[in-house]
Design a protein around this motif. Sequence first.
Motif, PDB file in Angstrom:
ATOM      1  N   PRO A  81       0.597  -1.314  -0.101  1.00 59.80           N
ATOM      2  CA  PRO A  81       0.139   0.207   0.161  1.00 59.80           C
ATOM      3  C   PRO A  81       0.777   1.263  -0.258  1.00 59.80           C
ATOM      4  O   PRO A  81       1.755   1.808   1.306  1.00 59.80           O
ATOM      5  CB  PRO A  81      -0.468   0.021   1.233  1.00 59.80           C
ATOM      6  N   GLY A  82       0.460   2.134  -1.225  1.00 58.08           N
ATOM      7  CA  GLY A  82       1.404   2.973  -1.432  1.00 58.08           C
ATOM      8  C   GLY A  82       2.318   3.619  -1.970  1.00 58.08           C
ATOM      9  O   GLY A  82       2.982   4.809  -1.953  1.00 58.08           O
ATOM     10  N   PHE A 231      -2.489  10.152  -5.486  1.00 59.02           N
ATOM     11  CA  PHE A 231      -2.622   9.180  -4.519  1.00 59.02           C
ATOM     12  C   PHE A 231      -4.583   8.618  -3.956  1.00 59.02           C
ATOM     13  O   PHE A 231      -4.997   7.615  -3.994  1.00 59.02           O
ATOM     14  CB  PHE A 231      -2.273   9.610  -2.848  1.00 59.02           C
ATOM     15  N   ALA A 232      -4.982   9.927  -4.353  1.00 62.36           N
ATOM     16  CA  ALA A 232      -6.395   9.766  -4.488  1.00 62.36           C
ATOM     17  C   ALA A 232      -6.799   8.671  -5.415  1.00 62.36           C
ATOM     18  O   ALA A 232      -7.594   7.981  -5.914  1.00 62.36           O
ATOM     19  CB  ALA A 232      -7.254  11.274  -5.023  1.00 62.36           C
ATOM     20  N   LEU A 233      -6.162   8.627  -7.021  1.00 60.98           N
ATOM     21  CA  LEU A 233      -6.447   7.894  -7.897  1.00 60.98           C
ATOM     22  C   LEU A 233      -5.764   6.335  -7.813  1.00 60.98           C
ATOM     23  O   LEU A 233      -6.680   5.280  -7.690  1.00 60.98           O
ATOM     24  CB  LEU A 233      -5.801   8.272  -9.814  1.00 60.98           C
ATOM     25  N   PRO A 268      -5.050   3.788   5.951  1.00 61.31           N
ATOM     26  CA  PRO A 268      -4.595   4.371   6.687  1.00 61.31           C
ATOM     27  C   PRO A 268      -2.707   2.879   6.505  1.00 61.31           C
ATOM     28  O   PRO A 268      -1.893   3.434   6.834  1.00 61.31           O
ATOM     29  CB  PRO A 268      -4.911   3.853   7.907  1.00 61.31           C
ATOM     30  N   THR A 269      -2.776   2.076   5.596  1.00 64.46           N
ATOM     31  CA  THR A 269      -1.502   1.821   5.992  1.00 64.46           C
ATOM     32  C   THR A 269      -0.683   2.789   4.511  1.00 64.46           C
ATOM     33  O   THR A 269       0.783   2.945   5.210  1.00 64.46           O
ATOM     34  CB  THR A 269      -1.047  -0.115   5.620  1.00 64.46           C
ATOM     35  N   VAL A 274       3.357   6.796   2.245  1.00 67.23           N
ATOM     36  CA  VAL A 274       3.380   8.135   2.257  1.00 67.23           C
ATOM     37  C   VAL A 274       3.455   9.052   2.271  1.00 67.23           C
ATOM     38  O   VAL A 274       4.456  10.087   2.335  1.00 67.23           O
ATOM     39  CB  VAL A 274       2.360   8.332   1.171  1.00 67.23           C
ATOM     40  N   TYR A 275       3.021   9.705   3.231  1.00 62.15           N
ATOM     41  CA  TYR A 275       3.088  11.012   3.916  1.00 62.15           C
ATOM     42  C   TYR A 275       3.469  11.004   5.409  1.00 62.15           C
ATOM     43  O   TYR A 275       4.004  11.756   5.768  1.00 62.15           O
ATOM     44  CB  TYR A 275       1.548  11.119   4.984  1.00 62.15           C
ATOM     45  N   GLY A 276       3.829   9.401   5.614  1.00 63.23           N
ATOM     46  CA  GLY A 276       4.285   9.490   7.092  1.00 63.23           C
ATOM     47  C   GLY A 276       3.180   9.736   8.143  1.00 63.23           C
ATOM     48  O   GLY A 276       2.392   9.719   8.303  1.00 63.23           O
TER      49      GLY A 276
END
Length: 310
Positions: A81-82, A231-233, A268-269, A274-276
């Motif tokens: 994920p991410g 990230f949304a896509l 959430p993972t 991506v954002y930390g």
Amino acid sequence: MMASPSRPDRIVTTDALIEHQHLENCRNCGAITQGNFCQQCGQATHLHVPSAREFLHEFVAHYVALEGKLWHSLKLLIFKPGLLTREYIEGRRVRYVEPLRLYLSFSIIFFFVIKMSGVEIINLGESERSPQAERAQAALTAPATAPDKAKPGKIESKQIEVQAFGEYSKSLSDRINKVLSLPRDQLKDLAKRTFFSYVPYAIFLMMPVFALYLKLLYLGSGRRYGEHFLFALHSNAFAFLMLSLFVVADGWNFVRFVLLAWLTFYLPTALRRVYGGGRTVTALRWAVLMFLHVITMGIAMTAAISMILL
């Protein structure tokens, strides 16, 4: 004896032929090209009229993204994920499918699966007409002189009447009652056609809103809006994929449970990768994001389905 032909002339001729084959003007922009592609516009230099097979491959690759890049993208999208978003942000992009194509591919697959599975879009009950349809039909067929004690300015009990839009209210009321008076099968078919005509576009238009929510939740992170949209896509492409598999796995309760569990913990993972940020803060942001997204999606889908009345 006759002298043999000069060998250098033949070599020069061959070199000139090779140069003529590889150095030519691009048919699209006119630039001098060398190799298989134009250095200016990227168009292929070796062109021919495509065959039916090539047309089919181009169509499938363009709309469904069934090519080698898809499998590299799927590996990261599903199991890490991410990471696909991070790869794209950090500049490693050639080996993966473009985010927009990935989203469109899985959204097309999802709505195709929904349509072919025969899932009932709107539950209208078991009777031939819905209760609203019965009341609307009774109101439409009732005699104009039927005794009614309703006071002026109040909505009648047996007929839906819109009073908020002036002269347009009469037309809108007639449309609502006409739709509600349809037989159950016709109303169901109308709802299904409206769903597949408008809901996919409504959901796609929610992607910028989803990115806006991320922008607000991560103010001060230094992330640009385009990164949130990316990230949304990716995250919604994953959701479409999991929901498609969920529909296909009809009767496989354990598989459905695993798909829903992974869908729940995936976002959430991905946010942390991506954002930390810490687990608690990320969980709070995820909860707020889901709350806002569900409300927005509900409004968008309601607006899309309400197109039945038009």
